[in-house]
Design a protein around this motif. Structure first.
Motif, PDB file in Angstrom:
ATOM      1  N   GLY A   1       3.150   4.767  -6.613  1.00 43.01           N
ATOM      2  CA  GLY A   1       2.271   6.051  -6.236  1.00 43.01           C
ATOM      3  C   GLY A   1       2.026   5.592  -4.490  1.00 43.01           C
ATOM      4  O   GLY A   1       2.591   4.518  -3.927  1.00 43.01           O
TER       5      GLY A   1
ATOM      6  N   ARG B   1       0.600  -1.394  -0.040  1.00 40.71           N
ATOM      7  CA  ARG B   1       0.156  -0.067  -0.088  1.00 40.71           C
ATOM      8  C   ARG B   1       0.920   1.305  -0.193  1.00 40.71           C
ATOM      9  O   ARG B   1       0.599   2.179  -0.914  1.00 40.71           O
TER      10      ARG B   1
ATOM     11  N   ASP C   1     -13.610   3.992  -8.667  1.00 38.80           N
ATOM     12  CA  ASP C   1     -13.899   2.594  -8.564  1.00 38.80           C
ATOM     13  C   ASP C   1     -15.383   2.416  -8.425  1.00 38.80           C
ATOM     14  O   ASP C   1     -16.084   1.303  -9.071  1.00 38.80           O
TER      15      ASP C   1
ATOM     16  N   ASN D   1      -3.673   0.823  -2.508  1.00 43.36           N
ATOM     17  CA  ASN D   1      -4.255  -0.345  -3.233  1.00 43.36           C
ATOM     18  C   ASN D   1      -5.442  -0.684  -2.616  1.00 43.36           C
ATOM     19  O   ASN D   1      -6.100   0.224  -1.877  1.00 43.36           O
ATOM     20  N   THR D   2      -6.053  -1.566  -3.425  1.00 37.74           N
ATOM     21  CA  THR D   2      -7.595  -1.818  -2.679  1.00 37.74           C
ATOM     22  C   THR D   2      -7.500  -3.234  -2.656  1.00 37.74           C
ATOM     23  O   THR D   2      -7.057  -3.936  -3.551  1.00 37.74           O
TER      24      THR D   2
ATOM     25  N   ARG E   1      -5.863  11.342  -8.861  1.00 28.32           N
ATOM     26  CA  ARG E   1      -5.198  10.223  -9.555  1.00 28.32           C
ATOM     27  C   ARG E   1      -3.887  10.352 -10.349  1.00 28.32           C
ATOM     28  O   ARG E   1      -2.884   9.471 -10.096  1.00 28.32           O
ATOM     29  N   HIS E   2      -3.686  11.550 -11.040  1.00 26.29           N
ATOM     30  CA  HIS E   2      -2.385  11.533 -11.729  1.00 26.29           C
ATOM     31  C   HIS E   2      -1.344  12.556 -11.276  1.00 26.29           C
ATOM     32  O   HIS E   2      -0.460  12.405 -11.512  1.00 26.29           O
TER      33      HIS E   2
ATOM     34  N   GLN F   1      -0.972  10.729  -7.493  1.00 27.72           N
ATOM     35  CA  GLN F   1      -0.591   9.250  -7.618  1.00 27.72           C
ATOM     36  C   GLN F   1      -1.083   8.392  -6.745  1.00 27.72           C
ATOM     37  O   GLN F   1      -0.819   7.509  -6.017  1.00 27.72           O
TER      38      GLN F   1
ATOM     39  N   ARG G   1      -6.980  -4.788  -6.140  1.00 25.00           N
ATOM     40  CA  ARG G   1      -5.848  -3.882  -7.139  1.00 25.00           C
ATOM     41  C   ARG G   1      -4.551  -3.753  -6.432  1.00 25.00           C
ATOM     42  O   ARG G   1      -4.439  -3.078  -5.203  1.00 25.00           O
TER      43      ARG G   1
ATOM     44  N   GLY H   1      -0.688  -2.413  -5.213  1.00 28.50           N
ATOM     45  CA  GLY H   1      -0.174  -1.271  -5.389  1.00 28.50           C
ATOM     46  C   GLY H   1       0.672  -1.303  -6.513  1.00 28.50           C
ATOM     47  O   GLY H   1       1.389  -2.479  -7.078  1.00 28.50           O
ATOM     48  N   ASN H   2       1.408  -0.309  -7.154  1.00 33.21           N
ATOM     49  CA  ASN H   2       2.173  -0.446  -8.385  1.00 33.21           C
ATOM     50  C   ASN H   2       3.534   0.026  -7.949  1.00 33.21           C
ATOM     51  O   ASN H   2       4.299   0.211  -9.032  1.00 33.21           O
TER      52      ASN H   2
ATOM     53  N   HIS I   1      -3.914   5.503  -5.744  1.00 31.42           N
ATOM     54  CA  HIS I   1      -4.366   4.308  -6.337  1.00 31.42           C
ATOM     55  C   HIS I   1      -5.280   3.588  -5.347  1.00 31.42           C
ATOM     56  O   HIS I   1      -5.612   2.356  -5.371  1.00 31.42           O
TER      57      HIS I   1
END
Lengths: 259, 427
Positions: free
Chosen positions: B39, A173, B166, B42-43, B136-137, B140, B33, B35-36, B142
């Protein structure tokens, strides 16, 4: 009867399973036990198990490849549970051992944890669920505070050893944050450095002064959060009993809004 | 003359969260989702509750209005334009900062953004879109975002917003269009259902896109929901549940929420409700809602024209079972999953566990207890290997009396009143 005394950890219990299996005394004549009994039984041989990383890894691999990763995860979570709520409950280590035995005896080991008619499987299932539930609770109820050096710090008092689950969750997270979750019950901490995986460390002396030293904005955001928390409640629906049912009182001390 | 002093963030947050509190939906579920790695956020599919307010409701999202300066005049809403309440508006930047800082400290699971109608529906929707875009952009973010689609806004704006959120929702507000017309003159069934249909089609199209190209952007991945006010207009439960059923079947909604009416405006068009909001009725509607979504029930089985309201003493499933005693008792070791689902005291999770566990062992009552079956309700309706748990009679009156004997089974609201067993026959 041979009793294998294991240490209360994943490594300890898996080593116990390995040793018991390798001893070739016959499964019926073997019992695993967690702690040294107060009174020793007659006609029982007690064998102390020393945790061994290599042995426990082999058991872990065997479970993974034969029963699948999900069962492995559930068994680990069962071991992470404190499991002391009832005095007469079945011994955790022995239940894990019997469950693994049943899995190997079954045609399809992936389904071993669905055999809830077996008391020891039901026990492993129950323990795994306790850990999972508490971890899920703490994913929500845990609060970070920002220290002066920008590190996020959180202290929790869980019953079960949920730190590995929380560490994984928060690493995913908050990948770009430095954070530390301190488990005050087990005196361990999950430490995460931005951009790298987390690790779990034993904490013997926590620097109390350092963790009380919060950043300048921290108090402001706490005030904002408490104000939000107050104003979001509907007065006409007031129901404190439901509240403490949903967030048990033992979690309150570590939150910002309720303590 | 309009005298406006600059408001602090604290004042704005207090006003705009209090203005948003009658929106029920505060779930963060439905989408998984990871995390990437760059950013924040997560969910996870089951959602996470972060706090519980003093009314016992879950606080999982930062639930706020963008503004409570509204040009509409809905009788039930405290933000309607003729009310004298303090007004405030956030800037997109303020919302972003609050969300990010709260999220970092793990106070919230994401953002729930709704809004009063400022200037026009399009203008408001655009502001919401800009806020989400920034979040979001630029920041960042998420984590989870639940956003309201403003009825009457341009379809293009709704579509663009859907790619950032979402979950989206449009409130149905009242179960019938006559009720809506009398209480919310600026809204109409048409302007509410049109964007709902648009989002439904968007989700269906997106599913096809994702099947072709995995990295296609997700459109409202957690589905859409709606909300109805209960007790402001004289509809019966039967009508409400019929609407709910058709929303699930025809509009593919994920959830329908019910909000027990609280008379905030003391408006003479609305009922006074001296006993407080109809919480028990709301509870029964939620229970029935679960029966529709998880238990393969249909509304026509639960209610009918002659019995248009739920029995407040019993939960809808128990009530149904008592009227269909010819189907019981069922044998735990043999009955199908669908049959088990209909037994009071057995939930869909324990039904699943029973079906799996009985392949290996013959199950007994003690096993059922460990699996999470509520035996004090189920015992009248089941047998294990041909035996019942105790000697009981399969009679409606007998079972009802025994269920009511356990004080904890009686709803709190009715516990002190003179329920005296006879009630079921009185109604």
């Amino acid at each position: 009867m041979y009793v294998f005394l294991c240490e209360n950890s994943i490594e300890g219990i898996f080593t116990g399973v390995y040793d018991a299996w390798a001893s070739r005394y016959g499964h019926r004549n073997i019992r695993l036990s967690l702690d040294t009994p107060d009174t020793y039984e007659l006609f029982c041989e007690y064998i102390q198990v020393t945790p061994d990383l290599e042995k426990s890894r082999r058991i872990g691999r065997a479970i993974c490849s034969s029963f699948g990763y999900e069962v492995y995860q559930d068994i680990c979570q069962a071991i992470m549970a404190a499991g002391k709520e009832k005095k007469k409950a079945l011994d955790k280590a022995d239940c894990v051992y019997r469950t693994i035995l049943l899995g190997f005896a079954m045609h399809d080991g992936h389904r071993v944890l669905t055999a809830l008619g077996e008391p020891y499987v039901a026990r492993v299932f129950e323990l795994a669920r306790t850990t999972n539930l508490e971890a899920h609770h703490l994913m929500g109820f845990l609060r970070f505070r920002e220290l002066e050096n920008g590190v996020l710090f959180s202290a929790i008092h869980p019953k079960n050893d949920v730190l590995p689950i929380l560490g994984e969750h928060f690493t995913d997270r908050l990948p770009q944050e430095h954070f530390m979750i301190y488990d005050a019950t087990h005196k361990t901490a999950a430490v995460h450095k931005a951009g790298s995986p987390f690790f779990i460390a034993d904490v013997t002396d926590l620097n109390e002064a350092l963790i009380q030293n919060v950043s300048a904005e921290e108090l402001e955001y706490r005030r904002l959060w408490c104000a939000f928390f107050e104003s979001i409640a509907i007065k006409a629906r007031q129901n404190p009993k439901l509240q403490s049912q949903n967030i048990p009182k033992r979690f309150w001390q570590d939150t910002v809004e309720l303590c | 003359m309009n005298i406006q002093k600059t408001m602090s963030l604290m004042e704005k947050l207090t006003i705009l969260s209090a203005a948003a509190k009658y929106d029920v939906a505060c779930t963060s579920s439905g989408v998984d989702r990871k995390g990437n790695g760059k950013g924040m956020g997560n969910t996870i599919a089951p959602g996470i509750c972060h706090a519980f307010s003093s009314d016992g409701r879950c606080v999982s999202l930062l639930k706020i209005l963008f503004t409570n300066e509204c040009i509409f005049q809905c009788a039930y809403c405290q933000n309607n334009c003729s009310n004298d309440v303090p007004r405030a508006s956030f800037t997109p930047e303020e919302i972003c900062t609050l969300t990010m800082e709260f999220y970092r400290r793990n106070y919230i699971e994401g953002l729930f953004l709704s809004s009063g109608i400022l200037v026009s529906p399009n203008y408001t929707m655009e502001l919401i879109y800009h806020t989400l875009y920034k979040l979001r952009h630029e920041h960042q973010f998420h984590g989870y975002i639940h956003v309201k689609a403003i009825p009457g806004a341009d379809p293009l704006l709704i579509r663009q917003t859907g790619y950032l959120a979402d979950r989206m929702s449009i409130n149905l507000e009242l179960p019938t269009s006559a009720g809506l017309h009398s209480l919310a003159p600026n809204k109409s069934r048409r302007t509410i259902l049109k964007p709902m249909r648009q989002i439904q089609n968007g989700i269906a199209e997106n599913k096809d896109e994702l099947a072709v190209y995995q990295k296609a952007p997700h459109f409202v991945p957690a589905g859409q929901s709606t909300q109805m006010i209960i007790g402001a207009t004289p509809e019966h439960d039967y009508e409400i549940m019929r609407v709910t059923e058709s929303l699930y079947q025809k509009f593919g909604l994920k959830r329908v929420f019910y909000s027990a009416f609280v008379n905030v405006n003391q408006n003479e068009k609305l009922p006074m409700l001296p006993g407080g909001p109809p919480l028990l009725r709301e509870h029964r509607l939620y229970q029935a809602d679960w029966l529709l979504r998880y238990y393969h029930f249909s509304v026509s089985e639960l209610l009918s024209e002659d019995r248009p309201d739920f029995n407040l003493n019993l939960d809808p499933k128990c009530d149904w079972a008592l009227r269909h005693l010819d189907l019981f008792p069922v044998e735990i070791n043999r009955a199908s999953y669908q049959t088990l689902l209909r037994v009071p005291g057995i939930g869909y999770k324990s039904a699943g566990r029973i079906v799996k566990a009985r392949r290996m062992n013959r199950l007994d009552f003690s096993d059922l207890k460990k699996m999470g079956v509520v035996l004090k309700r189920a015992l009248y309706f089941i047998t294990c290997s041909g035996h019942m748990m105790y000697r009981t009679k399969l009679e409606e009156n007998y079972i009802f009396e025994n269920l009511m004997r356990d004080r904890t089974q009686i709803p709190v609201g009715l516990r002190n009143s003179s329920y005296q067993q006879l009630t079921i026959w009185d109604v």
